[in-house]
Design an enzyme around this catalytic site. Structure first.
Site, PDB file in Angstrom:
ATOM      1  N   LYS A 155       0.854  -1.190   0.000  1.00  0.00           N
ATOM      2  CA  LYS A 155       0.000   0.000   0.000  1.00  0.00           C
ATOM      3  C   LYS A 155       0.886   1.235   0.000  1.00  0.00           C
ATOM      4  CE  LYS A 155      -3.270   2.693   2.761  1.00  0.00           C
ATOM      5  NZ  LYS A 155      -4.082   2.796   3.999  1.00  0.00           N
ATOM      6  N   GLU A 205      -8.709  12.678  12.651  1.00  0.00           N
ATOM      7  CA  GLU A 205      -8.005  11.456  13.056  1.00  0.00           C
ATOM      8  C   GLU A 205      -7.059  11.645  14.235  1.00  0.00           C
ATOM      9  OE1 GLU A 205      -5.592   7.704  11.036  1.00  0.00           O
ATOM     10  OE2 GLU A 205      -6.136   9.442   9.833  1.00  0.00           O
ATOM     11  N   GLU A 249      -8.003  -2.268   3.460  1.00  0.00           N
ATOM     12  CA  GLU A 249      -7.133  -1.121   3.710  1.00  0.00           C
ATOM     13  C   GLU A 249      -7.180  -0.723   5.181  1.00  0.00           C
ATOM     14  OE1 GLU A 249      -6.862   3.623   2.452  1.00  0.00           O
ATOM     15  OE2 GLU A 249      -8.125   2.261   1.283  1.00  0.00           O
ATOM     16  N   GLU A 385     -11.637  10.909  -4.849  1.00  0.00           N
ATOM     17  CA  GLU A 385     -11.586  10.941  -3.384  1.00  0.00           C
ATOM     18  C   GLU A 385     -10.766  12.125  -2.885  1.00  0.00           C
ATOM     19  OE1 GLU A 385      -9.591   8.327   0.181  1.00  0.00           O
ATOM     20  OE2 GLU A 385     -10.788   7.236  -1.303  1.00  0.00           O
TER      21      GLU A 385
END
Length: 401
Positions: A155, A205, A249, A385
């Site tokens: 990733k 976050e 993910e 996105e």
């Protein structure tokens, strides 16, 4: 039968306002350019001036912070706190200080006045330059996917930026008002990172918080844009919870957080499945990981530094993903995908992943947005996105792509 006493009554005095009414929004209203503002779900902070600055050196950052806080206490500061920003590159200088003055209040979300609307953006003529262009970004995504299918890595998070130039000076306090009132339950910040330059944004976050022996991390990975249509918005949220690509993910990130926190904890709780976290513009897959700290001398920043960067902002394996980022992104991330937060002399603190942010200087803004690229990623979807993630800040300044 009980006796009932009739008593004369007079109008009751008006009940005093709840102490939280206006306490947090007063700090938001008092912010001015050059100050340091940070609002989290636990508190609202407004700082002015610099009493001590955390120096740049090869010594681990958490140790430098601890030394500066200890020096502040020795010099007579009764309760010193470090506040500021840390860049994505661990070898780059941080922007952390013990402020001269610090005011603290309750969370913005607990203040009823945060529900009052902010003034709309003043009319401005914005020039917007994508870096890189969307089609170039898409080619970078396609190249990364091809390399993953060849087994080079699992990733990578690839970012792009927008360079905005206004025909008038920036009104940073007004931008901060709109960001804070749009998502008062998140992490809103405005922090100077260099003379004449500020980092501001609204991140959803939490990388790590420490309160006593309690640790919390809230990794986010896997996301989809919100919709103004309620039925479509619900459909998108439900689809995200069932998306094999996004669930994979997310699981990679949660596992990395789990492995990094485990050496510091006597117990650790990791939910089996993610839940949904929503912001004004995005749905995110979210998992709250909690643990009990084994040693009280380990600070929040020491643990946060061991977590950072998670696969949510870098990739996996980390070293390979960093190299792919350097090869692909045509800019230095600076403080984007670094950390912002605070820490006190006991080691308690909150450190947040620096996303949904912009760097402001004179009449210029540089916005950043990234997407997690895995082998199932499609360039068009990842480009869309990042465009959706830009909306948080574009709406705060009255600009659009």
């Amino acid at each position: 039968m009980p006796t009932v006493h009739q008593v004369a009554t007079s109008p009751a005095p008006a009940a005093p306002a709840h102490p939280s009414v206006g306490a947090a929004t007063a700090l938001l209203d008092a912010y001015g350019t050059g100050a340091r503002f940070l609002a989290t779900p636990s508190r609202t902070l407004l700082a002015h001036g610099v009493r001590h600055e955390v120096p740049h050196s090869a010594e681990p950052l958490s140790e430098r912070v601890a030394e500066v806080l200890a020096e502040a206490r020795r010099s007579g500061h009764p309760w010193p706190m470090v506040i500021g920003a840390i860049p994505f590159d661990p070898d780059a200088p941080a922007a952390l200080v013990v402020p001269e003055t610090l005011r603290s209040g309750p969370p913005l979300a607990s203040d009823p006045l945060i529900g009052l609307p902010s003034a709309g953006p003043a009319p401005a003529d914005w020039s917007i330059t994508p870096v890189p262009e969307p089609d170039v970004y898409g080619k970078g995504v396609a190249s990364a996917v091809d390399r993953m299918w060849k087994g080079e890595f699992n990733k990578v998070v690839l970012a792009r930026s927008l360079e905005l130039v206004s025909d008038r000076p920036l009104d940073i306090p007004a931008m901060l008002q709109r960001l804070a009132r749009r998502d008062p339950s998140g992490y809103t910040f405005a922090l100077p990172t260099a003379p004449g330059r500020d980092l501001l944004g609204a991140s959803p976050e939490l990388l790590l918080s420490r309160r006593g022996d309690r640790l919390t991390s809230n990794p986010l990975a896997g996301s989809t844009p919100r919709s103004a249509d309620l039925a479509e918005d619900v459909r998108r949220a439900a689809a995200l919870l069932q998306s094999a690509k996004d669930l994979h993910e997310h699981a990679v990130v949660v596992d990395a957080v789990h492995q990094a926190m485990a050496p510091y904890c006597s117990s650790l709780e990791v939910p089996e499945r993610p839940t949904l976290l929503r912001t004004a513009t995005m749905w995110h897959l979210s998992t709250t990981v909690t643990g009990v700290l084994t040693r009280p001398d380990v600070s929040a920043l020491e643990i946060a530094s061991s977590l950072h960067p998670t696969p949510a902002v870098c990739g996996s394996p980390t070293d390979v993903a960093r190299r792919v980022i350097r090869e692909t992104e045509p800019f230095d991330r600076g403080f984007f995908t670094g950390m912002i937060g605070w820490e006190d002399a006991t080691g308690d603190g909150e450190w947040v992943v620096t996303i949904r942010c912009a760097e402001a200087e004179e009449n210029r803004l540089r916005l950043y947005a990234g997407a997690g690229i895995v082998s199932a990623s499609e360039p068009e979807a990842e480009t869309a996105e990042t465009a959706a993630k830009f909306r948080t800040f574009l709406q705060a300044v009255g600009a659009r792509l």
